[in-house]
Design a protein around this motif. Structure first.
Motif, PDB file in Angstrom:
ATOM      1  N   LEU A   1       5.454 -19.639 -42.911  1.00 22.67           N
ATOM      2  CA  LEU A   1       5.151 -18.591 -41.936  1.00 22.67           C
ATOM      3  C   LEU A   1       6.401 -18.018 -41.276  1.00 22.67           C
ATOM      4  CD1 LEU A   1       1.943 -19.847 -40.130  1.00 22.67           C
ATOM      5  CD2 LEU A   1       2.124 -18.245 -42.007  1.00 22.67           C
TER       6      LEU A   1
ATOM      7  N   THR B   1       9.437 -12.978 -34.128  1.00 16.96           N
ATOM      8  CA  THR B   1       8.522 -11.844 -34.250  1.00 16.96           C
ATOM      9  C   THR B   1       7.211 -12.317 -34.882  1.00 16.96           C
ATOM     10  OG1 THR B   1       9.650 -11.380 -36.304  1.00 16.96           O
ATOM     11  CG2 THR B   1      10.306 -10.081 -34.415  1.00 16.96           C
ATOM     12  N   PRO B   2       6.110 -11.565 -34.711  1.00 17.60           N
ATOM     13  CA  PRO B   2       4.819 -12.018 -35.247  1.00 17.60           C
ATOM     14  C   PRO B   2       4.849 -12.200 -36.763  1.00 17.60           C
ATOM     15  CG  PRO B   2       4.566  -9.995 -33.960  1.00 17.60           C
ATOM     16  CD  PRO B   2       6.006 -10.285 -34.008  1.00 17.60           C
ATOM     17  N   VAL B   3       4.000 -13.105 -37.248  1.00 23.80           N
ATOM     18  CA  VAL B   3       3.954 -13.336 -38.694  1.00 23.80           C
ATOM     19  C   VAL B   3       3.345 -12.134 -39.401  1.00 23.80           C
ATOM     20  CG1 VAL B   3       2.984 -14.797 -40.494  1.00 23.80           C
ATOM     21  CG2 VAL B   3       3.722 -15.806 -38.351  1.00 23.80           C
ATOM     22  N   GLU B   4       2.306 -11.577 -38.803  1.00 22.30           N
ATOM     23  CA  GLU B   4       1.608 -10.507 -39.504  1.00 22.30           C
ATOM     24  C   GLU B   4       1.817  -9.159 -38.850  1.00 22.30           C
ATOM     25  OE1 GLU B   4      -2.273 -11.553 -40.723  1.00 22.30           O
ATOM     26  OE2 GLU B   4      -1.436 -13.139 -41.962  1.00 22.30           O
ATOM     27  N   GLY B   5       2.748  -9.078 -37.963  1.00 24.56           N
ATOM     28  CA  GLY B   5       3.099  -7.752 -37.487  1.00 24.56           C
ATOM     29  C   GLY B   5       2.257  -7.218 -36.351  1.00 24.56           C
ATOM     30  N   GLY B   6       1.238  -7.953 -35.944  1.00 23.40           N
ATOM     31  CA  GLY B   6       0.437  -7.460 -34.833  1.00 23.40           C
ATOM     32  C   GLY B   6       0.820  -8.153 -33.544  1.00 23.40           C
TER      33      GLY B   6
ATOM     34  N   ARG C   1       0.852 -11.556 -30.933  1.00 19.86           N
ATOM     35  CA  ARG C   1       0.858 -13.016 -30.941  1.00 19.86           C
ATOM     36  C   ARG C   1       0.083 -13.455 -29.712  1.00 19.86           C
ATOM     37  NH1 ARG C   1       6.791 -13.659 -30.425  1.00 19.86           N
ATOM     38  NH2 ARG C   1       6.399 -11.530 -29.792  1.00 19.86           N
TER      39      ARG C   1
ATOM     40  N   LEU D   1      -0.854 -25.412 -41.026  1.00 16.76           N
ATOM     41  CA  LEU D   1      -2.039 -24.849 -41.666  1.00 16.76           C
ATOM     42  C   LEU D   1      -2.148 -25.475 -43.052  1.00 16.76           C
ATOM     43  CD1 LEU D   1      -1.914 -20.966 -41.154  1.00 16.76           C
ATOM     44  CD2 LEU D   1      -3.527 -22.570 -40.196  1.00 16.76           C
TER      45      LEU D   1
ATOM     46  N   HIS E   1      -5.376 -18.546 -37.903  1.00 16.61           N
ATOM     47  CA  HIS E   1      -4.547 -17.343 -37.841  1.00 16.61           C
ATOM     48  C   HIS E   1      -3.115 -17.720 -37.464  1.00 16.61           C
ATOM     49  CE1 HIS E   1      -3.136 -13.338 -37.205  1.00 16.61           C
ATOM     50  NE2 HIS E   1      -4.296 -12.844 -37.593  1.00 16.61           N
ATOM     51  N   PRO E   2      -2.130 -17.279 -38.257  1.00 19.33           N
ATOM     52  CA  PRO E   2      -0.750 -17.695 -37.976  1.00 19.33           C
ATOM     53  C   PRO E   2      -0.191 -17.135 -36.674  1.00 19.33           C
ATOM     54  CG  PRO E   2      -0.803 -16.109 -39.765  1.00 19.33           C
ATOM     55  CD  PRO E   2      -2.219 -16.467 -39.475  1.00 19.33           C
ATOM     56  N   ASP E   3      -0.791 -16.099 -36.125  1.00 21.37           N
ATOM     57  CA  ASP E   3      -0.277 -15.560 -34.868  1.00 21.37           C
ATOM     58  C   ASP E   3      -1.086 -16.024 -33.658  1.00 21.37           C
ATOM     59  OD1 ASP E   3       1.994 -14.170 -35.732  1.00 21.37           O
ATOM     60  OD2 ASP E   3       0.742 -12.593 -36.559  1.00 21.37           O
TER      61      ASP E   3
ATOM     62  N   ASN F   1       8.919  -6.367 -37.761  1.00 18.31           N
ATOM     63  CA  ASN F   1       9.028  -7.785 -37.431  1.00 18.31           C
ATOM     64  C   ASN F   1       9.720  -8.624 -38.490  1.00 18.31           C
ATOM     65  OD1 ASN F   1       7.392  -7.504 -35.046  1.00 18.31           O
ATOM     66  ND2 ASN F   1       5.709  -7.164 -36.462  1.00 18.31           N
ATOM     67  N   HIS F   2       9.947  -8.056 -39.632  1.00 20.49           N
ATOM     68  CA  HIS F   2      10.458  -8.869 -40.734  1.00 20.49           C
ATOM     69  C   HIS F   2      11.664  -8.237 -41.392  1.00 20.49           C
ATOM     70  CE1 HIS F   2       6.400 -10.516 -40.356  1.00 20.49           C
ATOM     71  NE2 HIS F   2       6.926 -11.617 -40.844  1.00 20.49           N
TER      72      HIS F   2
ATOM     73  N   GLU G   1      13.317 -12.096 -31.455  1.00 18.25           N
ATOM     74  CA  GLU G   1      13.221 -10.941 -30.556  1.00 18.25           C
ATOM     75  C   GLU G   1      14.512 -10.777 -29.776  1.00 18.25           C
ATOM     76  OE1 GLU G   1      10.504  -8.979 -29.879  1.00 18.25           O
ATOM     77  OE2 GLU G   1       8.734 -10.078 -30.553  1.00 18.25           O
TER      78      GLU G   1
ATOM     79  N   ARG H   1      10.859 -13.890 -40.574  1.00 18.88           N
ATOM     80  CA  ARG H   1      10.583 -13.334 -39.253  1.00 18.88           C
ATOM     81  C   ARG H   1      11.914 -13.195 -38.544  1.00 18.88           C
ATOM     82  NH1 ARG H   1       6.414 -17.467 -36.708  1.00 18.88           N
ATOM     83  NH2 ARG H   1       6.006 -15.927 -35.096  1.00 18.88           N
ATOM     84  N   LEU H   2      11.964 -12.335 -37.566  1.00 21.97           N
ATOM     85  CA  LEU H   2      13.205 -12.139 -36.827  1.00 21.97           C
ATOM     86  C   LEU H   2      13.064 -12.725 -35.436  1.00 21.97           C
ATOM     87  CD1 LEU H   2      13.751  -8.473 -37.924  1.00 21.97           C
ATOM     88  CD2 LEU H   2      15.054 -10.459 -38.672  1.00 21.97           C
TER      89      LEU H   2
END
Lengths: 355, 370
Positions: free
Chosen positions: B49, A139-144, A146, B27, A74-76, B220-221, B237, B234-235
């Motif tokens: 990523l 910021t998280p990779v998938e928006g949820g 980390r 990965l 998982h990327p996060d 987030n993006h 914070e 990605r940004l």
């Protein structure tokens, strides 16, 4: 291959689930408890809960999020374990090197999802702190969420050479970015830097129950799933892994393959012999010889015992086989090449078996 | 999946996407490019990523489907193929046959499911600009971002989208660059984003100056989209520090200098300056600026250049490298430097720039020891 199921700690899990449900999960946890009870595994479980995309109750265990947490892809999810100190040089390169070292560890864990305590020299150094910070600042990779798991947090060493990295790490733990969780684990909370300890909410894991250890071993290491091993484990799965019992089981299996190979003829026997490394006769190799001797002795015992068919088995041959093995064991304590030793032994045993 | 494509088109697509594929990866699947055959053509995606690049190339698709293939091998292979039609056919989830002329390859990939899902960025058509405008901002500002990790937020470039203009700011605490351009295009949504410079660099490479760019964002993006290509990043914070408070408003001493002569003098001085601090001294007086440097264990140097200067005489110290850096990005031959006092920030601006953009850089002085 994905992680083995998480066993035990139902109370703690319930409490954490409730905290997540109520959206008041502390963002920095210090998970303490005896070695090998599943502290880092709890971190993975929390990651699974937070990154699960399936239906309640979470983790569902079936969705893509859960599968990738358990597959460590998982990327996060960022799992930090103590690593060797990177080569001296450019700070950026050192951080990249640490990232690679961590990835190598993760690749290993994807293959065999069991791990033992890290070597004494390994630590979370400046570069690990930098890498952690680099990943946490985005910021998280998938928006949820980390999730950062930091195993053996007592090895987060004081960074006298680089106060910036240490301060940055403390700042990160003091004010974690939103929707990020830091799970620090340690079996020795007293050794964790007080500045870090004071910023984390403690979570205590107790020893597992015997049936939970058994349940785990039945899935992960069936050959060790015996009451004797479980009793010795004293509620710690980690105590079983890498323990005498595990080494013993490994040696027994190796002895069986060796003896089978000898019975299957010279080609098989030599094939097995060639797989023996030609160095380090003491240690694992000696344990192997012990196991071979024991196996042969057991055969002789069976042959002589009540109902044993003495006529069809060459007991004398087996016993001189034991003798040869013990001679070999004695030689193995000197400066010999274990590969040659094993070749001679295989030859002798097959001659005795035939004669 | 089954499609036919020309070598040139496939190569063009791969080149764009391969830029996002990391050389060393955490990965395994990230070393791969995702190929998706759709009824509109072939969509290629690559990501490390942090940044993701997606591009669409025309292809004759017989059967839709998707697979991921190792980026490096695929790029090498396509580069060596003759200029002819390439036919790709998948067998199952992980194998693909590539045929071109009389060559035939079978490559092993990874299933599509293992590829990370892409950020859901809403392109609602409300924010548009041209790549030229954005590239101008990036070229003049991104250099000033910090590379130290002690304050991650300074590693990014602040990008403010306002109703009638956009602004970019970057600083490492010692020097700052800020540029603001009026928008000919529309931005309906105001936003303040902290963007990693790596993403801006990718943007600069991937889009041509005349491309119409649509800007989209999620929590987030950030996403950029042209007709064929999309870049997501990605940004960092936030919040970004309040840089406005360090920009001096009352600098009353103004020097106008020819950029080239100042730069060459600075370069000469910096040779004798300390390797740690790069400190040089500038003494502004009537019509001239005297640059000097004294390094105890090395030696000293002096030089005088002609400037037009208004205000009281002033002695001020600078890190020569920071000054040279901001001068390098000044778009005009003449630059204006303004000061207040030896311990207050100095500004450097272009003089007579024929451009609607407003550009300002700031350099913090160094304390002079004597």
């Amino acid at each position: 291959m994905s992680m083995y199921p998480f066993v035990g700690h139902h109370m703690v899990r319930q409490q954490l689930s409730a905290a997540i449900g109520a959206d008041r999960l502390p963002q920095v946890l210090l998970v303490t408890g005896p070695r090998g009870v599943g502290k880092q595994r709890l971190g993975l479980w929390l990651a699974q809960v937070l990154l699960c995309t399936g239906p309640e109750p979470r983790p569902c265990g079936a969705c893509k999020g859960c599968a990738r947490v358990l597959g460590l892809t998982h990327p996060d999810l960022h799992w930090f374990v103590p690593v060797p100190r990177p080569k001296p040089g450019d700070a950026d390169k050192q951080v990249d090197e640490v990232a690679e070292l961590l990835e190598a560890v993760m690749a290993e864990r994807r293959q065999t999802p069991l791990w033992s305590a890290p070597d004494g020299m390994l630590a979370h150094g400046v570069s690990s702190a930098r890498l952690l910070q680099r990943q946490a600042s985005l910021t998280p990779v998938e928006g949820g969420w980390r999730v950062f798991i930091i195993g053996h947090a007592e090895r987060l060493v004081a960074q006298e050479s680089s106060p910036e990295a240490a301060n940055a790490l403390l700042k990160l733990l003091e004010e974690p970015p939103r929707r990020s969780l830091f799970v620090l684990t340690t079996a020795e909370p007293g050794l964790v830097l007080p500045t870090i300890r004071s910023r984390a909410t403690p979570v205590r894991l107790g020893r597992l129950q015997a049936r939970e250890v058994l349940e785990f071993l039945a899935v992960a290491k069936p050959e060790l799933a015996t009451d004797r091993v479980v009793a010795q484990a004293n509620g710690s799965i980690g105590a079983v892994l890498g323990s005498a019992a595990e080494l013993r089981a490994k040696a027994d299996a190796a002895a069986d393959t060796f003896l089978d190979a000898v019975s299957e003829g010279p080609v098989r026997a030599m094939e097995r012999v060639l797989r023996q490394a030609p160095w380090q006769a003491r240690g694992e190799f000696t344990t192997l010889l012990d196991a071979v001797a024991e196996r042969l002795a057991m055969r002789a015992q069976r042959a002589l015992g009540p109902g044993g068919r003495v006529s069809s088995v060459n007991v004398a041959g087996i016993l001189s086989g034991v003798d040869r093995v013990l001679q070999a064991r004695e030689r193995a304590q000197g400066n010999v090449n274990p590969q040659l030793l094993l070749a001679v032994l295989a030859d002798e045993l097959s001659a005795l078996e035939a004669g | 999946m089954k499609f036919t494509i020309t070598r040139e088109q496939l190569q063009e697509g791969l080149t764009a996407v391969a830029a996002a594929v990391p050389t060393k990866t955490t990965l395994p699947v990230l070393a791969n490019i995702l190929l998706e055959a759709t009824k509109d053509g072939l969509r290629l995606s690559g990501t490390d990523l942090d940044i993701a690049v997606v591009t669409m190339v025309p292809a004759a698709v017989d059967q839709e489907g998707a697979i991921t293939l190792p980026a490096r091998k695929l790029v090498e292979l396509v580069r060596e193929l003759p200029s002819a039609g390439i036919r790709m056919t998948t067998q199952g989830e992980q194998r693909v046959t590539i045929e071109c002329g009389r060559s035939k390859f079978k490559l092993l990939g990874l299933p599509r499911e293992e590829f990370p899902s892409f950020p859901q960025v809403a392109f609602d058509g409300s924010s548009k600009t041209t790549a030229r405008e954005l590239q101008k901002l990036i070229a003049h500002v991104a250099f000033a971002a910090s590379t130290e990790e002690s304050r991650p937020v300074l590693n990014g470039v602040l990008w403010q989208l306002l109703p009638d203009r956009m602004r970019m700011v970057a600083t490492n605490g010692h020097r700052l660059a800020k540029m603001e351009i009026p928008m000919q295009s529309t931005v309906a949504q105001q936003a303040e984003l902290i963007v990693p410079p790596k993403a801006l660099e990718q943007f600069r490479k991937l889009f041509g100056p005349d491309d119409e760019i649509e800007i989209g964002r999620s929590d987030n993006h950030l996403g950029f989209r042209s007709a064929t290509t999309q870049v997501f990043t990605r940004l960092i914070e936030g919040p970004y520090p309040n840089y406005e408070q360090v920009i001096p408003r009352e600098n009353d001493k103004v020097a106008t200098v020819e950029k080239a002569s100042l730069m060459s003098a600075l370069r000469r001085m910096s040779i004798v300056a300390s390797d740690q601090t790069h400190r040089i001294r500038m003494a502004f007086g009537d019509g001239s600026c005297r640059l000097s440097v004294t390094t105890p264990d090395l030696g000293e140097a002096q030089e005088e250049i002609t400037v037009s200067y208004e205000g009281e005489a002033l002695d001020i110290g600078f890190n020569a490298n920071y000054l040279l850096e901001v001068l390098k990005y000044m778009p005009t031959d003449e630059v204006r430097l303004t000061f207040k006092a030896p311990e207050r920030a100095a500004t450097v601006e272009p003089v007579g720039w024929d451009d609607p953009a407003a550009y300002l850089t700031l350099v913090m002085p160094l304390r002079l020891l004597d």
